[in-house]
Every structure is written in structure tokens, then in C-alpha cells.
Design a protein around this motif. Structure first.
Motif, PDB file in Angstrom:
ATOM      1  N   LEU A  31       0.832  -1.188   0.000  1.00 36.76           N
ATOM      2  CA  LEU A  31       0.000   0.000   0.000  1.00 36.76           C
ATOM      3  C   LEU A  31       0.874   1.248   0.000  1.00 36.76           C
ATOM      4  O   LEU A  31       2.046   1.199   0.347  1.00 36.76           O
ATOM      5  CB  LEU A  31      -0.919   0.003   1.231  1.00 36.76           C
ATOM      6  CG  LEU A  31      -1.776  -1.249   1.467  1.00 36.76           C
ATOM      7  CD1 LEU A  31      -2.676  -1.048   2.676  1.00 36.76           C
ATOM      8  CD2 LEU A  31      -2.590  -1.613   0.236  1.00 36.76           C
ATOM      9  N   THR A  32       0.272   2.357  -0.371  1.00 41.88           N
ATOM     10  CA  THR A  32       0.986   3.626  -0.389  1.00 41.88           C
ATOM     11  C   THR A  32       0.619   4.439   0.842  1.00 41.88           C
ATOM     12  O   THR A  32      -0.565   4.622   1.147  1.00 41.88           O
ATOM     13  CB  THR A  32       0.632   4.429  -1.653  1.00 41.88           C
ATOM     14  OG1 THR A  32       1.007   3.669  -2.807  1.00 41.88           O
ATOM     15  CG2 THR A  32       1.369   5.762  -1.671  1.00 41.88           C
ATOM     16  N   VAL A  78      -7.616  -4.944   4.144  1.00 39.60           N
ATOM     17  CA  VAL A  78      -7.633  -6.345   4.557  1.00 39.60           C
ATOM     18  C   VAL A  78      -9.067  -6.852   4.689  1.00 39.60           C
ATOM     19  O   VAL A  78      -9.399  -7.941   4.211  1.00 39.60           O
ATOM     20  CB  VAL A  78      -6.856  -6.523   5.876  1.00 39.60           C
ATOM     21  CG1 VAL A  78      -7.079  -7.917   6.451  1.00 39.60           C
ATOM     22  CG2 VAL A  78      -5.368  -6.290   5.641  1.00 39.60           C
ATOM     23  N   LEU A  79      -9.937  -6.075   5.325  1.00 35.80           N
ATOM     24  CA  LEU A  79     -11.326  -6.503   5.480  1.00 35.80           C
ATOM     25  C   LEU A  79     -11.982  -6.738   4.122  1.00 35.80           C
ATOM     26  O   LEU A  79     -12.699  -7.732   3.920  1.00 35.80           O
ATOM     27  CB  LEU A  79     -12.120  -5.464   6.273  1.00 35.80           C
ATOM     28  CG  LEU A  79     -11.707  -5.244   7.731  1.00 35.80           C
ATOM     29  CD1 LEU A  79     -12.542  -4.123   8.340  1.00 35.80           C
ATOM     30  CD2 LEU A  79     -11.848  -6.517   8.544  1.00 35.80           C
ATOM     31  N   LEU A 100      -5.396   8.540   0.272  1.00 35.21           N
ATOM     32  CA  LEU A 100      -4.543   7.351   0.182  1.00 35.21           C
ATOM     33  C   LEU A 100      -5.357   6.081   0.378  1.00 35.21           C
ATOM     34  O   LEU A 100      -5.128   5.074  -0.295  1.00 35.21           O
ATOM     35  CB  LEU A 100      -3.431   7.438   1.227  1.00 35.21           C
ATOM     36  CG  LEU A 100      -2.363   8.498   0.971  1.00 35.21           C
ATOM     37  CD1 LEU A 100      -1.558   8.751   2.237  1.00 35.21           C
ATOM     38  CD2 LEU A 100      -1.447   8.080  -0.172  1.00 35.21           C
ATOM     39  N   ALA A 101      -6.310   6.096   1.312  1.00 34.90           N
ATOM     40  CA  ALA A 101      -7.129   4.906   1.549  1.00 34.90           C
ATOM     41  C   ALA A 101      -7.923   4.539   0.309  1.00 34.90           C
ATOM     42  O   ALA A 101      -8.040   3.355  -0.047  1.00 34.90           O
ATOM     43  CB  ALA A 101      -8.053   5.131   2.742  1.00 34.90           C
ATOM     44  N   ALA A 102      -8.471   5.544  -0.378  1.00 33.65           N
ATOM     45  CA  ALA A 102      -9.211   5.265  -1.611  1.00 33.65           C
ATOM     46  C   ALA A 102      -8.282   4.701  -2.685  1.00 33.65           C
ATOM     47  O   ALA A 102      -8.632   3.744  -3.400  1.00 33.65           O
ATOM     48  CB  ALA A 102      -9.889   6.540  -2.100  1.00 33.65           C
ATOM     49  N   ALA A 106      -8.448   0.755  -4.264  1.00 29.80           N
ATOM     50  CA  ALA A 106      -8.424   0.427  -5.695  1.00 29.80           C
ATOM     51  C   ALA A 106      -7.246  -0.486  -6.018  1.00 29.80           C
ATOM     52  O   ALA A 106      -7.355  -1.402  -6.850  1.00 29.80           O
ATOM     53  CB  ALA A 106      -8.352   1.712  -6.511  1.00 29.80           C
ATOM     54  N   ARG A 107      -6.143  -0.274  -5.341  1.00 31.74           N
ATOM     55  CA  ARG A 107      -4.930  -1.054  -5.596  1.00 31.74           C
ATOM     56  C   ARG A 107      -5.130  -2.531  -5.264  1.00 31.74           C
ATOM     57  O   ARG A 107      -4.527  -3.397  -5.906  1.00 31.74           O
ATOM     58  CB  ARG A 107      -3.794  -0.458  -4.758  1.00 31.74           C
ATOM     59  CG  ARG A 107      -2.407  -0.886  -5.142  1.00 31.74           C
ATOM     60  CD  ARG A 107      -1.388   0.000  -4.426  1.00 31.74           C
ATOM     61  NE  ARG A 107      -0.024  -0.384  -4.771  1.00 31.74           N
ATOM     62  CZ  ARG A 107       1.059   0.268  -4.354  1.00 31.74           C
ATOM     63  NH1 ARG A 107       0.941   1.335  -3.584  1.00 31.74           N
ATOM     64  NH2 ARG A 107       2.265  -0.148  -4.710  1.00 31.74           N
ATOM     65  N   VAL A 108      -5.952  -2.826  -4.266  1.00 32.22           N
ATOM     66  CA  VAL A 108      -6.209  -4.225  -3.908  1.00 32.22           C
ATOM     67  C   VAL A 108      -7.484  -4.757  -4.570  1.00 32.22           C
ATOM     68  O   VAL A 108      -7.947  -5.842  -4.237  1.00 32.22           O
ATOM     69  CB  VAL A 108      -6.289  -4.424  -2.381  1.00 32.22           C
ATOM     70  CG1 VAL A 108      -4.995  -3.998  -1.721  1.00 32.22           C
ATOM     71  CG2 VAL A 108      -7.484  -3.703  -1.762  1.00 32.22           C
ATOM     72  N   GLY A 109      -8.044  -3.988  -5.510  1.00 32.64           N
ATOM     73  CA  GLY A 109      -9.204  -4.454  -6.263  1.00 32.64           C
ATOM     74  C   GLY A 109     -10.516  -4.297  -5.539  1.00 32.64           C
ATOM     75  O   GLY A 109     -11.499  -4.972  -5.878  1.00 32.64           O
ATOM     76  N   ALA A 110     -10.569  -3.384  -4.555  1.00 25.97           N
ATOM     77  CA  ALA A 110     -11.790  -3.219  -3.767  1.00 25.97           C
ATOM     78  C   ALA A 110     -12.299  -1.784  -3.804  1.00 25.97           C
ATOM     79  O   ALA A 110     -13.062  -1.378  -2.922  1.00 25.97           O
ATOM     80  CB  ALA A 110     -11.540  -3.654  -2.328  1.00 25.97           C
ATOM     81  N   GLY A 111     -11.912  -1.032  -4.814  1.00 22.37           N
ATOM     82  CA  GLY A 111     -12.314   0.365  -4.869  1.00 22.37           C
ATOM     83  C   GLY A 111     -13.805   0.573  -4.934  1.00 22.37           C
ATOM     84  O   GLY A 111     -14.314   1.619  -4.518  1.00 22.37           O
TER      85      GLY A 111
END
Length: 201
Positions: A31-32, A78-79, A100-102, A106-111
Motif C-alpha cells: 500500500l501507499t 484487509v477486510l 490514500l485509503a481510496a 483500488a490497488r487491492v481491487g476493492a475500490g
């Protein structure tokens, strides 16, 4: 007192983006993070204990879940990853943290399932199956209590909150206070000076 804190609404600290890598439940995350948000250089040790010791939701859980004080989003990501049907609200007062959270969701495919919002943007009618938080102890005890009094009542009747607090920052006194407020508090785990609490009605 001068300078930014991770609970500043609009941090002025230089962004200085950096990648944070960690593993939870067999999945690797990258993550960033950035200056002006909580634990910008690594996964905070308390958050690591929480994600390792608390009971992550099952894959079929639909939520909704709440990541309270989400920072750059490690808990929310993670959730959303372990429960791919769930909606996760990621709440923070810090605008940079929300950005950053948004991005990380998106980076983990959950945007599409992580709703990153300021506290007042959570719809009043939403109640949560689970609340997860490494709460901002350094805002002070009174403000921390106000925050928990606002959000814990939004648990669903059978909902559960998972909190992690360092013992030396008042973990045991927070457990007593929650009990005095009428919550059922179980010390689910202790590791590396942190308490993981399971809180229910």
C-alpha cells in the motif's frame, strides 16, 4: 503545540509517498502511505497485532464493516480482501489519509466496495456488523471517549468491535471505561505490549 498530527484534517507536511508492505492471512499487501498520516513508514505495530490476533470476518460476510480512523487504509483493505462481498466504510478526519485509503482500496481491487469518507459523511441509517479500530489515543482521553460513544452504538445488535490499544497508553483503563459504559469487553489477546479487545453489547 505546532506541526501536523495524524488526526489533522488538512496536513501541511510534505507528502513524501512511500510503499508499505505487509502480509495478513497469507496475502501480501503493498500500500501507499505518505507524510502527514498515521504510521506513514510502516504498518503500525498495534495494527499488525490487531490484524494478526482478532478474528477476521469470513469470506462470505457482507458487512457493512467500519474501519474507524482508517489512515491510509490497511485495515479497510484487509477486510475488503478477506470478505469480497462486504462493503467497508473507511472513516478518517484526515483528508490526505482518505485520499490514500481510496487509492489503496483500488490497488487491492476493492475500490468499488470501500467507501472512504469523513465522519459526518457516513449515512445515519447504516449500522455495522463489525467495527475495527486502532483508535487515536493521542487525541486525549476525553476526545477518545467521545469518539467511541459516537461510533460503538452504531454496531448492529449482534455486531462486534475489535480495538487495539497499547497497554502503556491506557489499554487497561480503556477496558474498564468501556465496561462502565455498559459494553461487554473481552481481552481477546495481548502481544508486544498491546491489548486486543472484543467489544459487544
Amino acid at each position: 503545540m505546532t506541526g501536523d498530527h495524524y488526526f489533522s484534517a488538512q496536513p501541511s507536511t510534505a507528502i513524501q509517498r512511500r510503499d508499505v508492505e505487509f502480509t495478513v492471512a497469507g496475502r501480501d499487501y503493498e500500500l501507499t502511505a505518505a507524510g502527514g498520516v498515521f504510521s506513514a513508514s510502516r504498518l503500525d505495530p498495534g495494527t499488525a497485532v490487531l490484524l494478526r490476533k482478532a478474528d477476521l470476518p469470513p469470506a462470505g460476510a457482507a458487512g457493512p464493516f467500519l474501519d474507524l480512523g482508517c489512515g491510509y487504509g490497511p485495515i479497510a483493505c484487509v477486510l475488503a480482501a478477506v470478505a469480497p462481498r462486504a462493503t467497508v466504510y473507511a472513516v478518517d478526519v484526515n483528508a490526505r489519509a482518505r485520499e490514500l485509503a481510496a487509492e489503496n482500496a483500488a490497488r487491492v481491487g476493492a475500490g468499488d466496495r470501500v467507501r472512504v469518507v469523513a465522519p459526518d459523511e457516513v449515512p445515519d441509517e447504516v449500522s455495522f456488523a463489525q467495527l475495527w479500530s486502532n483508535p487515536p489515543i493521542r487525541i486525549g482521553k476525553d476526545e477518545l471517549h467521545v469518539m467511541l460513544q459516537r461510533w460503538l452504538p452504531r454496531l448492529a445488535p449482534d455486531g462486534v468491535a475489535w480495538l487495539v490499544v497499547a497497554k502503556h497508553l491506557g489499554g487497561d483503563s480503556l477496558q474498564r471505561w468501556l465496561g462502565d459504559e455498559g459494553w461487554r469487553v473481552e481481552r481477546h489477546a495481548s502481544q508486544k505490549g498491546y491489548r486486543v479487545f472484543r467489544v459487544t453489547r
